[in-house]
Write an enzyme that holds these catalytic residues in place. Structure first.
Site, PDB file in Angstrom:
ATOM      1  N   GLU A 254     -35.201 -16.918  -6.114  1.00  0.00           N
ATOM      2  CA  GLU A 254     -35.845 -15.881  -5.305  1.00  0.00           C
ATOM      3  C   GLU A 254     -35.089 -15.705  -4.018  1.00  0.00           C
ATOM      4  OE1 GLU A 254     -39.917 -16.063  -3.787  1.00  0.00           O
ATOM      5  OE2 GLU A 254     -40.450 -17.053  -5.671  1.00  0.00           O
ATOM      6  N   GLU A 308     -45.864  -4.647  -3.677  1.00  0.00           N
ATOM      7  CA  GLU A 308     -47.133  -5.154  -4.213  1.00  0.00           C
ATOM      8  C   GLU A 308     -48.239  -4.946  -3.189  1.00  0.00           C
ATOM      9  OE1 GLU A 308     -46.468  -9.095  -6.285  1.00  0.00           O
ATOM     10  OE2 GLU A 308     -44.421  -8.707  -5.621  1.00  0.00           O
ATOM     11  N   GLU A 316     -44.846  -8.337   3.521  1.00  0.00           N
ATOM     12  CA  GLU A 316     -44.974  -8.903   2.171  1.00  0.00           C
ATOM     13  C   GLU A 316     -45.258  -7.835   1.117  1.00  0.00           C
ATOM     14  OE1 GLU A 316     -46.948 -13.025   1.824  1.00  0.00           O
ATOM     15  OE2 GLU A 316     -47.603 -12.225   3.743  1.00  0.00           O
TER      16      GLU A 316
END
Ligand SMILES: *[C@@H]1O[C@H](CO)[C@@H](O)[C@H](O)[C@H]1NC(C)=O
Ligand SMILES: *[C@@H]1O[C@H](CO)[C@@H](O)[C@H](O)[C@H]1NC(C)=O
Length: 354
Positions: A254, A308, A316
């Site tokens: 990641e 998201e 985020e």
């Protein structure tokens, strides 16, 4: 370090499956992406799979267990349970064999950043669970699926200069040496999540973004680092080498940079996301390697495929390369023909991953 992955803040951690979507890509590089699904507006997995396969040069996808379909499958598994061989055998029978080899499952990651949870029971069962899964795959006649587990950079007690990198004391011999021995014996990679995004200061922003910068020179080694990403990977490498495991491969499980944040947030904007992820992809695929690992490429999974909307903070929520309607937030060179044509009428295909 702040956490982005769906699993990392939870006490019960399941599994991550990395699927390799067969790609006809002729792109000069190959790149993976993290398929996070903390959102209520994403297209169905089958449509996402077709999109990735047909419209992008992404050729590997890492799926988090927060995907509802995956969650259902994994609901009764946890690391301590799967450390028993019988449980691992039935886990493989229930969760791998039905999809394999139609879905090219490349790797099973046991948990996500487990060491960072500081949960003693989880940590103690991590390697036994990896070994049991590996044994269960062998018993099922599958030798091509690797078993590993991603680590945050919090596993290091020292990382500056990178040549001084070492694992946290006690953990080094008790936890990491046996894990690295497993990787050596099974020819599988040590997976890490380097995030210059969580390491930069206003002074080191360009250094973190792969933009032209004055470098960070280390007198002891004579190395002049010009990217924080390289420095972070080399710190991991040094820690491995200190234990005698510099031959084990490293995979970047990641990394990423958000394209939007709160108004007062330093360093977060579209240009910086383009710079970080665009240069990252060029860099890891270039074969240039890092100062301590010259001439290497690193299998790398960008975080993340989608923005998201259910993530807690603005930044985020904005790590994605794509919006839920599959339009690109920005292009870092992974779109075929530099543009995309989306056919939302495509019915989901039965054999796609779900
Ligand atoms: C390190 O590299 C940067 C970028 O090329 C350069 O500006 C800087 O002068 C170098 N520092 C040293 C000490 O060589
Ligand atoms: C890396 O590649 C360069 C250019 O091909 C070569 O000169 C150098 O010796 C290589 N370094 C290592 C450590 O293999």
């Amino acid at each position: 370090m702040a956490k982005l992955s769906e699993t990392s803040s939870k006490l019960v951690i399941f599994f991550t499956i990395c699927s390799l979507f067969v790609s006809q890509s002729t792109a000069a590089f190959s790149i993976g992406v993290n398929y996070g699904t903390v959102a209520d507006n994403l297209p169905p997995p089958s449509q996402v799979a077709s999109f990735i396969k047909d419209q992008t040069s992404i050729d590997r996808v890492k799926i988090f267990d927060a995907n509802p379909d995956i969650l259902r499958a994994f609901a009764n598994s946890d690391i301590p349970a799967v450390s028993k061989l019988s449980a691992a055998v039935s886990w493989v029978a229930n969760n791998i064999l039905p999809f394999y080899p139609t879905t090219k499952i490349h790797r099973i990651a046991v948990g996500n950043e487990v060491i960072a949870t500081a949960e003693k029971t989880l940590i103690a069962h991590l390697l036994p669970a990896m070994k049991s899964l590996h044994a269960a795959l062998n018993l099922a006649g599958i030798s091509s699926i690797q078993v590993s587990t991603p680590h945050s950079l919090g596993i290091l007690s020292s990382s500056e200069p990178p040549s001084s990198g070492r694992f946290r004391r006690v953990y080094d011999r008790v936890i990491f040496a046996p894990i690295l021995e497993f990787h050596r014996q099974t020819n599988t990679p040590f997976m890490v999540c380097p995030y210059p995004f969580f390491g930069f200061t206003p002074n080191t922003l360009d250094y973190a973004l792969f933009k032209p910068n004055g470098g960070v020179f280390h007198h002891a080694t004579g190395i002049n680092y010009t990217s924080m990403f390289d420095a972070q990977l080399d710190a991991i490498y040094s820690a491995m080498k200190r234990l005698g495991y510099d031959d084990v491969d490293i995979v970047v499980a990641e990394t990423g940079w958000p394209s939007a944040g709160d108004p007062d947030q330093t360093g977060v904007n579209m240009d910086n996301a383009v710079s970080y992820n665009g240069n990252l992809i060029k860099h890891v695929c270039s074969g240039e390697g890092t100062p301590l690992m010259p001439n290497r490429t690193f299998e790398t999974y960008v975080f993340s495929l989608f923005n998201e909307d259910l993530k807690p903070s603005t930044s985020e929520r904005n790590f994605g390369l794509f919006r839920p309607d599959l339009s690109p937030v920005y292009d870092v060179g992974i779109l075929r023909n530099g543009q995309i044509a989306i056919d939302l009428s495509n019915p989901p295909r039965k054999d796609d991953v779900s």
